[in-house]
Design a protein around this motif. Structure first.
Motif, PDB file in Angstrom:
ATOM      1  N   ALA A 188     -44.073  13.712-107.269  1.00 53.09           N
ATOM      2  CA  ALA A 188     -45.141  13.533-108.257  1.00 53.09           C
ATOM      3  C   ALA A 188     -44.682  13.930-109.655  1.00 53.09           C
ATOM      4  O   ALA A 188     -44.999  13.255-110.643  1.00 53.09           O
ATOM      5  CB  ALA A 188     -46.366  14.347-107.854  1.00 53.09           C
ATOM      6  N   THR A 189     -43.922  15.024-109.759  1.00 54.73           N
ATOM      7  CA  THR A 189     -43.462  15.457-111.082  1.00 54.73           C
ATOM      8  C   THR A 189     -42.521  14.432-111.709  1.00 54.73           C
ATOM      9  O   THR A 189     -42.536  14.225-112.930  1.00 54.73           O
ATOM     10  CB  THR A 189     -42.743  16.817-110.984  1.00 54.73           C
ATOM     11  OG1 THR A 189     -41.755  16.763-109.946  1.00 54.73           O
ATOM     12  CG2 THR A 189     -43.730  17.924-110.673  1.00 54.73           C
ATOM     13  N   GLU A 190     -41.716  13.755-110.887  1.00 54.52           N
ATOM     14  CA  GLU A 190     -40.834  12.707-111.404  1.00 54.52           C
ATOM     15  C   GLU A 190     -41.650  11.523-111.910  1.00 54.52           C
ATOM     16  O   GLU A 190     -41.345  10.937-112.962  1.00 54.52           O
ATOM     17  CB  GLU A 190     -39.857  12.255-110.316  1.00 54.52           C
ATOM     18  CG  GLU A 190     -38.850  11.221-110.799  1.00 54.52           C
ATOM     19  CD  GLU A 190     -37.876  10.795-109.721  1.00 54.52           C
ATOM     20  OE1 GLU A 190     -37.049   9.906-110.000  1.00 54.52           O
ATOM     21  OE2 GLU A 190     -37.932  11.349-108.601  1.00 54.52           O
ATOM     22  N   ALA A 191     -42.698  11.170-111.173  1.00 53.43           N
ATOM     23  CA  ALA A 191     -43.565  10.070-111.597  1.00 53.43           C
ATOM     24  C   ALA A 191     -44.233  10.397-112.933  1.00 53.43           C
ATOM     25  O   ALA A 191     -44.292   9.555-113.842  1.00 53.43           O
ATOM     26  CB  ALA A 191     -44.610   9.780-110.530  1.00 53.43           C
ATOM     27  N   TRP A 192     -44.734  11.634-113.084  1.00 55.26           N
ATOM     28  CA  TRP A 192     -45.361  12.028-114.348  1.00 55.26           C
ATOM     29  C   TRP A 192     -44.352  12.036-115.489  1.00 55.26           C
ATOM     30  O   TRP A 192     -44.657  11.594-116.601  1.00 55.26           O
ATOM     31  CB  TRP A 192     -46.006  13.417-114.204  1.00 55.26           C
ATOM     32  CG  TRP A 192     -47.371  13.358-113.606  1.00 55.26           C
ATOM     33  CD1 TRP A 192     -47.724  13.620-112.315  1.00 55.26           C
ATOM     34  CD2 TRP A 192     -48.577  12.999-114.283  1.00 55.26           C
ATOM     35  NE1 TRP A 192     -49.071  13.437-112.141  1.00 55.26           N
ATOM     36  CE2 TRP A 192     -49.629  13.067-113.337  1.00 55.26           C
ATOM     37  CE3 TRP A 192     -48.883  12.633-115.585  1.00 55.26           C
ATOM     38  CZ2 TRP A 192     -50.945  12.775-113.654  1.00 55.26           C
ATOM     39  CZ3 TRP A 192     -50.212  12.345-115.907  1.00 55.26           C
ATOM     40  CH2 TRP A 192     -51.223  12.416-114.951  1.00 55.26           C
ATOM     41  N   ALA A 193     -43.148  12.520-115.227  1.00 55.64           N
ATOM     42  CA  ALA A 193     -42.134  12.563-116.276  1.00 55.64           C
ATOM     43  C   ALA A 193     -41.759  11.162-116.736  1.00 55.64           C
ATOM     44  O   ALA A 193     -41.724  10.864-117.941  1.00 55.64           O
ATOM     45  CB  ALA A 193     -40.893  13.310-115.766  1.00 55.64           C
ATOM     46  N   ALA A 220     -48.902  17.367-113.155  1.00 59.87           N
ATOM     47  CA  ALA A 220     -49.004  17.107-114.590  1.00 59.87           C
ATOM     48  C   ALA A 220     -48.763  18.389-115.393  1.00 59.87           C
ATOM     49  O   ALA A 220     -48.066  18.374-116.416  1.00 59.87           O
ATOM     50  CB  ALA A 220     -50.376  16.520-114.919  1.00 59.87           C
ATOM     51  N   ILE A 221     -49.313  19.503-114.937  1.00 64.95           N
ATOM     52  CA  ILE A 221     -49.102  20.782-115.615  1.00 64.95           C
ATOM     53  C   ILE A 221     -47.623  21.149-115.580  1.00 64.95           C
ATOM     54  O   ILE A 221     -47.056  21.616-116.580  1.00 64.95           O
ATOM     55  CB  ILE A 221     -49.966  21.881-114.971  1.00 64.95           C
ATOM     56  CG1 ILE A 221     -51.455  21.615-115.252  1.00 64.95           C
ATOM     57  CG2 ILE A 221     -49.572  23.259-115.492  1.00 64.95           C
ATOM     58  CD1 ILE A 221     -52.396  22.522-114.483  1.00 64.95           C
ATOM     59  N   HIS A 222     -46.985  20.924-114.444  1.00 65.11           N
ATOM     60  CA  HIS A 222     -45.550  21.215-114.305  1.00 65.11           C
ATOM     61  C   HIS A 222     -44.729  20.438-115.321  1.00 65.11           C
ATOM     62  O   HIS A 222     -43.710  20.936-115.823  1.00 65.11           O
ATOM     63  CB  HIS A 222     -45.089  20.873-112.886  1.00 65.11           C
ATOM     64  CG  HIS A 222     -43.643  21.140-112.638  1.00 65.11           C
ATOM     65  ND1 HIS A 222     -43.160  22.394-112.317  1.00 65.11           N
ATOM     66  CD2 HIS A 222     -42.552  20.315-112.664  1.00 65.11           C
ATOM     67  CE1 HIS A 222     -41.853  22.331-112.160  1.00 65.11           C
ATOM     68  NE2 HIS A 222     -41.453  21.095-112.363  1.00 65.11           N
ATOM     69  N   TYR A 223     -45.182  19.231-115.659  1.00 64.47           N
ATOM     70  CA  TYR A 223     -44.425  18.418-116.605  1.00 64.47           C
ATOM     71  C   TYR A 223     -44.817  18.667-118.065  1.00 64.47           C
ATOM     72  O   TYR A 223     -44.281  18.054-118.961  1.00 64.47           O
ATOM     73  CB  TYR A 223     -44.564  16.930-116.274  1.00 64.47           C
ATOM     74  CG  TYR A 223     -43.719  16.077-117.202  1.00 64.47           C
ATOM     75  CD1 TYR A 223     -42.334  16.252-117.252  1.00 64.47           C
ATOM     76  CD2 TYR A 223     -44.305  15.174-118.066  1.00 64.47           C
ATOM     77  CE1 TYR A 223     -41.560  15.527-118.131  1.00 64.47           C
ATOM     78  CE2 TYR A 223     -43.535  14.427-118.951  1.00 64.47           C
ATOM     79  CZ  TYR A 223     -42.172  14.603-118.977  1.00 64.47           C
ATOM     80  OH  TYR A 223     -41.400  13.899-119.855  1.00 64.47           O
TER      81      TYR A 223
END
Length: 238
Positions: A188-193, A220-223
């Protein structure tokens, strides 16, 4: 010293962008919405998953909204952008709660996104909607008319012939809203990035807003997105 974020400013910007996106969806279905300082509303029932009203001010009164939408037909819904309404007396219940999110324009991506492209033809849109949802009725929400709206970008990531992620970006006055993000086979973090990097390439110099909950909110917060305020979606009880 970390600069303070004016959360109320970004909640209003996110709510206005989301209302404009709902209006774009309605226009693609030949429905007409109405904007004023209080809310965006549709007098006719909106497409699946989309509200009949989006509040644009915390001072908007419930009776104002209820007069402007069709409460007789099943499925009436209202996006309470500031999580401050109580519509239970009018026969509504809370469908879900989420957080508005914001990523500043000057928080630039570190690399160009791989394999993300803009969907520009009906066939590719059909492939995108199939990956986004397995529900054939829900897939009909996104019509080819959206592809000629220059404020809308349907985005997809292709790994070979496989669509592994996607999202929709909507440009409004000062921000770009991101919604309907999905991913399969990537984190998910890769998708958001990647999605955020693609949006910055399309519309540089604009903050990105949206709303999320649960795991997608955490990603999303992680990114680099910041939660700026709660929202609720109310739906009429059958």
């Amino acid at each position: 010293m970390t600069a303070q974020i004016d959360t109320s400013k970004w909640v209003r910007a996110a709510a206005l962008d989301n209302a404009a996106w709902c209006d774009a969806i309605c226009r693609s279905h030949r429905l007409t919405g109405e904007f004023d300082a209080a809310a965006w509303t549709s007098a006719q029932r909106t497409p699946l998953l989309y509200p009949d009203a989006v509040t644009l001010s915390p001072d908007t009164a419930a009776d104002q909204l209820l007069r402007r939408i069709d409460c007789a037909a099943p499925g009436a819904s209202i996006k309470d952008s500031f999580a401050c309404l109580d519509l239970s007396a009018a026969g509504f219940h809370i469908r879900f709660e989420a957080q508005w999110i914001y990523r500043p324009a000057d928080l630039r991506p570190t690399a160009s996104p791989p394999r993300w492209t803009r969907i520009i033809d009906p066939e590719s849109l059909s492939a995108w909607t199939t990956e986004w949802s397995r529900d054939s009725l829900v897939r009909k929400v996104f019509r080819p008319e959206l592809l000629v709206d220059d404020s809308v970008a349907v985005l997809g990531r292709w790994d070979g012939d496989q669509l592994t992620a996607g999202a929709i970006a909507h440009r409004s006055r000062n921000v770009v809203g991101v919604s309907n993000l999905f991913h399969s086979g990537i984190e998910a973090t890769e998708a958001w990035a990647d999605c955020s990097s693609t949006i910055y390439q399309l519309w540089p110099g604009r903050a990105i807003v949206g709303y999320e909950q649960d795991e997608d909110l955490a990603a999303a917060i992680h990114y680099g997105f910041t939660p700026v305020g709660p929202l609720r979606v109310w739906i009429a009880s059958d």
